[in-house]
Scaffold this motif. Structure first.
Motif, PDB file in Angstrom:
ATOM      1  N   SER A   1       0.830  -1.207   0.000  1.00 39.68           N
ATOM      2  CA  SER A   1       0.000   0.000   0.000  1.00 39.68           C
ATOM      3  C   SER A   1       0.864   1.257   0.000  1.00 39.68           C
ATOM      4  CB  SER A   1      -0.921   0.001   1.222  1.00 39.68           C
ATOM      5  OG  SER A   1      -1.718   1.163   1.254  1.00 39.68           O
ATOM      6  N   LEU A   2       1.934   1.225   0.768  1.00 39.37           N
ATOM      7  CA  LEU A   2       2.844   2.369   0.801  1.00 39.37           C
ATOM      8  C   LEU A   2       3.461   2.621  -0.570  1.00 39.37           C
ATOM      9  CD1 LEU A   2       4.656   1.717   4.197  1.00 39.37           C
ATOM     10  CD2 LEU A   2       3.235   3.696   3.672  1.00 39.37           C
ATOM     11  N   ILE A   3       3.918   1.562  -1.210  1.00 38.90           N
ATOM     12  CA  ILE A   3       4.555   1.691  -2.524  1.00 38.90           C
ATOM     13  C   ILE A   3       3.584   2.284  -3.541  1.00 38.90           C
ATOM     14  CG2 ILE A   3       5.509   0.382  -4.470  1.00 38.90           C
ATOM     15  CD1 ILE A   3       6.761  -1.509  -2.385  1.00 38.90           C
ATOM     16  N   GLN A   4       2.332   1.870  -3.464  1.00 41.53           N
ATOM     17  CA  GLN A   4       1.336   2.361  -4.407  1.00 41.53           C
ATOM     18  C   GLN A   4       0.998   3.832  -4.190  1.00 41.53           C
ATOM     19  OE1 GLN A   4      -2.042  -0.235  -4.016  1.00 41.53           O
ATOM     20  NE2 GLN A   4      -0.923  -2.038  -4.751  1.00 41.53           N
ATOM     21  N   ASN A   5       1.196   4.321  -2.974  1.00 43.28           N
ATOM     22  CA  ASN A   5       0.749   5.664  -2.641  1.00 43.28           C
ATOM     23  C   ASN A   5       1.857   6.695  -2.455  1.00 43.28           C
ATOM     24  OD1 ASN A   5      -2.385   5.659  -2.077  1.00 43.28           O
ATOM     25  ND2 ASN A   5      -1.589   3.711  -1.324  1.00 43.28           N
ATOM     26  N   VAL A   6       3.094   6.260  -2.556  1.00 47.49           N
ATOM     27  CA  VAL A   6       4.228   7.180  -2.388  1.00 47.49           C
ATOM     28  C   VAL A   6       4.889   7.434  -3.738  1.00 47.49           C
ATOM     29  CG1 VAL A   6       6.495   7.511  -1.326  1.00 47.49           C
ATOM     30  CG2 VAL A   6       4.634   6.526   0.002  1.00 47.49           C
ATOM     31  N   SER A   7       5.147   8.677  -4.043  1.00 51.36           N
ATOM     32  CA  SER A   7       5.779   9.027  -5.306  1.00 51.36           C
ATOM     33  C   SER A   7       7.243   8.591  -5.335  1.00 51.36           C
ATOM     34  CB  SER A   7       5.711  10.541  -5.516  1.00 51.36           C
ATOM     35  OG  SER A   7       6.563  10.938  -6.566  1.00 51.36           O
ATOM     36  N   PRO A   8       7.733   8.129  -6.486  1.00 51.43           N
ATOM     37  CA  PRO A   8       9.156   7.800  -6.619  1.00 51.43           C
ATOM     38  C   PRO A   8      10.064   8.998  -6.357  1.00 51.43           C
ATOM     39  CG  PRO A   8       7.916   6.802  -8.401  1.00 51.43           C
ATOM     40  CD  PRO A   8       6.969   7.740  -7.688  1.00 51.43           C
ATOM     41  N   GLN A   9       9.512  10.202  -6.397  1.00 54.45           N
ATOM     42  CA  GLN A   9      10.301  11.403  -6.124  1.00 54.45           C
ATOM     43  C   GLN A   9      10.562  11.579  -4.632  1.00 54.45           C
ATOM     44  OE1 GLN A   9      11.524  13.018  -8.735  1.00 54.45           O
ATOM     45  NE2 GLN A   9      10.436  11.521  -9.982  1.00 54.45           N
ATOM     46  N   ASN A  10       9.827  10.859  -3.805  1.00 58.84           N
ATOM     47  CA  ASN A  10      10.000  10.975  -2.368  1.00 58.84           C
ATOM     48  C   ASN A  10      11.227  10.190  -1.921  1.00 58.84           C
ATOM     49  OD1 ASN A  10       9.466  10.051   0.585  1.00 58.84           O
ATOM     50  ND2 ASN A  10       8.038  11.734   0.254  1.00 58.84           N
ATOM     51  N   ALA A  11      11.983  10.742  -0.981  1.00 58.96           N
ATOM     52  CA  ALA A  11      13.237  10.110  -0.543  1.00 58.96           C
ATOM     53  C   ALA A  11      13.022   8.717   0.042  1.00 58.96           C
ATOM     54  CB  ALA A  11      13.929  11.006   0.479  1.00 58.96           C
ATOM     55  N   ILE A  12      11.838   8.464   0.604  1.00 57.41           N
ATOM     56  CA  ILE A  12      11.599   7.173   1.246  1.00 57.41           C
ATOM     57  C   ILE A  12      11.280   6.069   0.240  1.00 57.41           C
ATOM     58  CG2 ILE A  12       9.084   7.377   1.542  1.00 57.41           C
ATOM     59  CD1 ILE A  12      11.597   6.129   4.193  1.00 57.41           C
ATOM     60  N   TYR A  13      11.031   6.433  -1.006  1.00 54.96           N
ATOM     61  CA  TYR A  13      10.580   5.447  -1.995  1.00 54.96           C
ATOM     62  C   TYR A  13      11.630   4.356  -2.222  1.00 54.96           C
ATOM     63  CZ  TYR A  13       8.464   3.529  -6.222  1.00 54.96           C
ATOM     64  OH  TYR A  13       7.886   2.684  -7.138  1.00 54.96           O
ATOM     65  N   ALA A  14      12.891   4.719  -2.324  1.00 51.33           N
ATOM     66  CA  ALA A  14      13.941   3.718  -2.531  1.00 51.33           C
ATOM     67  C   ALA A  14      13.998   2.741  -1.366  1.00 51.33           C
ATOM     68  CB  ALA A  14      15.293   4.395  -2.725  1.00 51.33           C
ATOM     69  N   ASP A  15      13.778   3.227  -0.143  1.00 49.04           N
ATOM     70  CA  ASP A  15      13.760   2.332   1.014  1.00 49.04           C
ATOM     71  C   ASP A  15      12.590   1.355   0.927  1.00 49.04           C
ATOM     72  OD1 ASP A  15      15.998   3.400   2.316  1.00 49.04           O
ATOM     73  OD2 ASP A  15      14.824   5.025   3.159  1.00 49.04           O
ATOM     74  N   LEU A  16      11.447   1.842   0.456  1.00 46.35           N
ATOM     75  CA  LEU A  16      10.280   0.973   0.298  1.00 46.35           C
ATOM     76  C   LEU A  16      10.567  -0.137  -0.705  1.00 46.35           C
ATOM     77  CD1 LEU A  16       7.444   3.675   0.166  1.00 46.35           C
ATOM     78  CD2 LEU A  16       7.978   2.152   2.077  1.00 46.35           C
ATOM     79  N   MET A  17      11.169   0.227  -1.848  1.00 48.88           N
ATOM     80  CA  MET A  17      11.457  -0.770  -2.882  1.00 48.88           C
ATOM     81  C   MET A  17      12.548  -1.737  -2.423  1.00 48.88           C
ATOM     82  SD  MET A  17       9.225  -0.123  -5.072  1.00 48.88           S
ATOM     83  CE  MET A  17       9.746  -1.468  -6.123  1.00 48.88           C
ATOM     84  N   MET A  18      13.524  -1.225  -1.684  1.00 52.10           N
ATOM     85  CA  MET A  18      14.589  -2.082  -1.168  1.00 52.10           C
ATOM     86  C   MET A  18      14.008  -3.100  -0.172  1.00 52.10           C
ATOM     87  SD  MET A  18      18.292  -0.877   0.306  1.00 52.10           S
ATOM     88  CE  MET A  18      17.549   0.510   1.179  1.00 52.10           C
TER      89      MET A  18
END
Length: 305
Positions: free
Chosen positions: A86-103
């Motif tokens: 759900s977080l991945i779907q709702n957070v923009s890749p431009q956000n700094a936390i996105y890479a942590d979510l994908m990792m």
């Protein structure tokens, strides 16, 4: 129900909190996580996250996901996976936390045996990463590459040791994306999961709050205490000096000074990266929770004589 290196992936950015029950809950959650009290940490984050500013909620919920995944409970692990999606779907890749979510997603996929998806998520994490994440990403690369051969993943992982080349690749991808997609305004870049995530945690019982100081833990003293023994934090043990140098360089950019100690091990030499000289173990852990946890850096408190 734990999977490798999760302690090094997890973390949201903490700042100085006001002296309120909310701030105390966040401080409790962070300390509980550092201490490995996963259930207590998960519960405390669940109470605190809805009260966070919108731009920080995704970071807070990632903490919660990581704590849940470590409890050893199958249902909690499934819940953590759903919240992460759900977080991945709702957070923009431009956000700094996105890479942590994908990792983190890559590690979930790896644990579940979905190796191709793990490689895809890790590639996406590298493409949206920041320099301080390189060391942790390299560890995830090693784990995923051991399970699946992917030329695309090998190429991305190799770029982690070449910051300039990685930045150029990221800039090229961003330019290509901007040319093919409509411009997104700054006000809509981050969409925090208000429903899917928040609803799933609304019934959680909060962890008890304890008295917490207003300010962040004090930074490591520059000079060792007068006593003959002190505590330090070991951040890594590397077989090659280049990897140790990379960690030191990345942390220096975050204004954290480290030293490299060469330790002979038979015919090999281990390069130990350490930081800080603390009078007590609690001071060392407080410093780690404040300065190292937000950077996804693993550590081990050591008593030195």
């Amino acid at each position: 129900m734990k999977f490798w290196n999760i302690r090094g992936i997890a973390f949201a950015l903490l700042s100085v909190f006001a002296a309120s029950a909310f701030a105390q809950t966040m401080a409790d959650a962070q300390k509980a996580y550092v201490a490995g009290n996963w259930k207590e940490a998960a519960t405390a984050y669940e109470k605190a996250c809805p009260n966070e500013p919108k731009e920080k909620q995704a970071e807070c919920y990632l903490w919660n996901v990581l704590a849940l995944s470590q409890t050893g409970d199958v249902q909690a692990f499934k819940t953590a996976g759903k919240r992460l999606d759900s977080l991945i779907q709702n957070v923009s890749p431009q956000n700094a936390i996105y890479a942590d979510l994908m990792m983190t997603s890559a590690q979930f996929r790896l644990y579940l045996g979905k190796y191709e998806k793990a490689a895809e998520d890790l590639i996406h994490a590298i493409e949206t990463s920041q320099p301080h994440q390189a060391v942790v990403l390299q560890k995830v690369c090693s784990a995923v590459k051991a399970k699946i051969h992917s030329e695309a993943l090998n190429e991305r992982c190799d770029l982690l040791s070449k910051p300039d080349s990685l930045s150029a690749m990221q800039a090229k991808l961003q330019q290509s994306k901007e040319q093919s997609e409509p411009t997104v305004s700054d006000t809509t870049k981050v969409k925090v999961p208000q429903q899917a995530v928040a609803d799933s945690v609304k019934t959680a019982k909060p962890a008890p709050a304890v008295e917490q100081a207003k300010e962040q833990p004090k930074a490591a003293p520059a000079v060792a205490p007068a006593a003959t023994e002190y505590w330090t934090l070991q951040l890594g043990a590397f077989g090659t000096k280049a990897n140790a140098d990379l960690l030191v360089t990345n942390l220096k950019k975050q204004k954290i000074t480290c030293t490299i100690i060469e330790q002979p091990r038979g015919e090999r030499i281990l390069y130990l990266v350490q930081t800080g000289k603390f009078e007590t173990r609690d001071q060392a852990v407080d410093f780690a929770a404040s300065k190292l946890a937000p950077l996804k850096i693993e550590y081990q408190p050591l008593l030195k004589r």
